[in-house]
Scaffold this active site. Structure first.
Site, PDB file in Angstrom:
ATOM      1  N   LEU A 112       0.834  -1.209   0.000  1.00 12.92           N
ATOM      2  CA  LEU A 112       0.000   0.000   0.000  1.00 12.92           C
ATOM      3  C   LEU A 112       0.869   1.261   0.000  1.00 12.92           C
ATOM      4  O   LEU A 112       0.623   2.212   0.732  1.00 12.92           O
ATOM      5  CB  LEU A 112      -0.935   0.001   1.215  1.00 12.92           C
ATOM      6  CG  LEU A 112      -2.101  -0.986   1.152  1.00 12.92           C
ATOM      7  CD1 LEU A 112      -2.858  -0.986   2.470  1.00 12.92           C
ATOM      8  CD2 LEU A 112      -3.041  -0.659  -0.002  1.00 12.92           C
ATOM      9  N   LYS A 153      13.112  -4.747 -18.277  1.00  8.65           N
ATOM     10  CA  LYS A 153      11.928  -4.438 -19.084  1.00  8.65           C
ATOM     11  C   LYS A 153      12.091  -4.943 -20.514  1.00  8.65           C
ATOM     12  O   LYS A 153      11.145  -5.467 -21.111  1.00  8.65           O
ATOM     13  CB  LYS A 153      11.681  -2.930 -19.063  1.00  8.65           C
ATOM     14  CG  LYS A 153      11.347  -2.392 -17.680  1.00  8.65           C
ATOM     15  CD  LYS A 153      11.336  -0.866 -17.655  1.00  8.65           C
ATOM     16  CE  LYS A 153      11.063  -0.340 -16.265  1.00  8.65           C
ATOM     17  NZ  LYS A 153      11.156   1.143 -16.193  1.00  8.65           N
TER      18      LYS A 153
END
Length: 438
Positions: A12, A207
């Site tokens: 969170l 990536k």
């Protein structure tokens, strides 16, 4: 009525809190687009006491990620903790093995364990979605996996790290050194206290390994990516590039060649006229060259809480719709092995900057060594410092010489420059930057 999709979120931080907020504020729109509601039912994070700008009343707090991943009320497990190992790895595996769908923004986890996780998703029927792992809000994963499923891909390349693009942009526009721009990027929060993962090219390599798998049907393998960072780039390289009609970018490039798939990350000169050259600051961009279509360039924010959360929520919406695409575009059994292509075999144009000693015969010696390796020169520029060739004490000052080659092989460039150094006609190490044409 179709029951709502029940979501559990592990992590969170900035992104996780924004995901909760988007699901809450965009609930009606998401339900309309997905055909069912989406509801966050449980969360976990390192600290329950930390103040967050989202309302978690009515949401169950679970003690740890593993408990959340196997929670009987959770249909879709959202992993936003980061890291290639535990607890992210064990929790994602547990969720997939339980037949749940998983959404993650964790490029490190996918680059290292993507095949194992995709196999678990395939076996147990859950989705494994990771749009936010590459380019955040840029929909490049879905474009390669679904939008271009019927198109053969020849090359995919792009600016995949906003920190590096910010530094190179500032260096070019303000004539600052790498060290000065890095310090400013850290002050502004664009670079970490230890920036090596970004500026040495490893973030881009992770990536790129994911994009290469989607584009070419290869197994995800970060070890197959050749990597160089940007710390060697100097302001004079950027000035020379501008004069010659180029701009320097840290690119991740995966390209199909006659000898296999070449995957590489390094500073690259791109023509100023190209779409990728226009992308400045922290923005990311990916260009896809497909058979029978013009190049497609996708541009957008590659990081940040709102951009990343947007992609995460889009993936959750796909789960709610019942979309179950193969994570890497093909069944795991169809993915091919890949290995690192030796950069010595790379073929292309090169920018070479030498500090030539101002002696008779220096230019002839350099030209001879290049000719011996059959390297043809497209252009050559000499830059005499302060308009002359001597320092205040009368000693000769090395003269910067900039060469642009026609397409040649990297091993030829390396052999020629090694010979030039042995001839002692230059000072210091040559600067070499590869050129990527449109």
């Amino acid at each position: 009525m179709v029951a709502p999709l029940k979501v559990g979120i592990a992590g969170l931080g900035t992104v996780g809190a924004e995901v909760v907020r988007l699901i809450e504020t965009q609930g009606r729109v998401l339900a309309g687009r997905s055909g069912r509601g989406i509801r966050v039912v449980a969360v976990t994070a390192r600290s329950k006491a930390k103040k967050r700008a989202v309302d978690l009343r009515g949401v169950e707090w679970v003690k740890d990620p593993m408990a959340l991943a196997t929670h009987p009320e959770v249909d879709c497990f959202v992993e936003l903790m980061g890291g290639a190992g535990d607890p992210a790895l064990s929790a994602v595996e547990a969720a997939l093995n339980a037949g749940k769908s998983v959404v993650t923004a964790n490029k490190a986890l996918l680059a290292k364990h993507g095949l194992k996780l995709a196999k678990a998703a395939e076996k147990h029927g859950g989705a494994l979605n990771f749009e936010a792992a590459v380019g955040a809000a840029i929909p490049v994963i879905k474009t390669l996996r679904e939008g271009l499923a019927g198109t053969g891909i020849n090359r995919v390349y792009g600016i995949l790290n906003g920190t590096c693009n910010y530094i190179l942009t500032r260096m070019e526009q303000e004539g600052l050194s790498f060290a000065e721009c890095l310090k400013d990027a850290q002050r502004l929060g664009y670079a970490e206290a230890n920036p090596s993962f970004d500026v040495d090219g490893h973030d881009t390599a992770q990536k790129l390994a994911i994009l290469a798998s989607l584009a070419f049907g290869t197994k995800v393998a970060q070890s197959a990516v050749y990597v160089e960072g940007i710390s060697s780039i100097a302001p004079e390289d950027l000035r020379a590039a501008a004069d010659l009609g180029y701009r320097v970018k840290l690119l991740g490039v995966a390209v199909r060649t006659a000898k296999g798939i070449e995957q590489r990350v390094h500073p690259t000169m791109v023509p100023k006229s190209s779409s990728i050259a226009q992308v400045m600051g922290v923005t990311n961009a990916v260009t896809i060259d497909g058979e029978g279509i013009p190049p497609i360039t996708l541009v957008g924010p590659g990081a940040g809480g709102a951009a990343t959360a947007s992609a995460v929520v889009a993936d959750i919406a796909d789960v709610a719709r019942g979309i179950r695409a193969n994570p890497f575009g093909r069944p795991i059994s169809h993915l091919r092995d890949t290995k690192k292509a030796p950069m010595e075999r790379h073929e292309g144009g090169y920018y070479i900057r030498l500090l030539a000693r101002d002696f008779p015969g220096t230019a002839a010696a350099i030209a001879t060594r290049l000719a011996e390796q059959k390297i043809s020169i497209e252009s050559i520029v000499q830059r005499h410092p302060n308009g002359g060739t001597a320092s205040a004490n009368g000693k000769a000052v090395p003269v910067p010489v900039i060469l642009i080659t026609y397409a040649t092989h990297e091993d030829a460039v390396r052999r020629a420059l090694a010979a030039v150094q042995r001839d002692k006609v230059i000072s210091g190490r040559p600067q070499v930057i590869r050129i990527e044409k449109n």
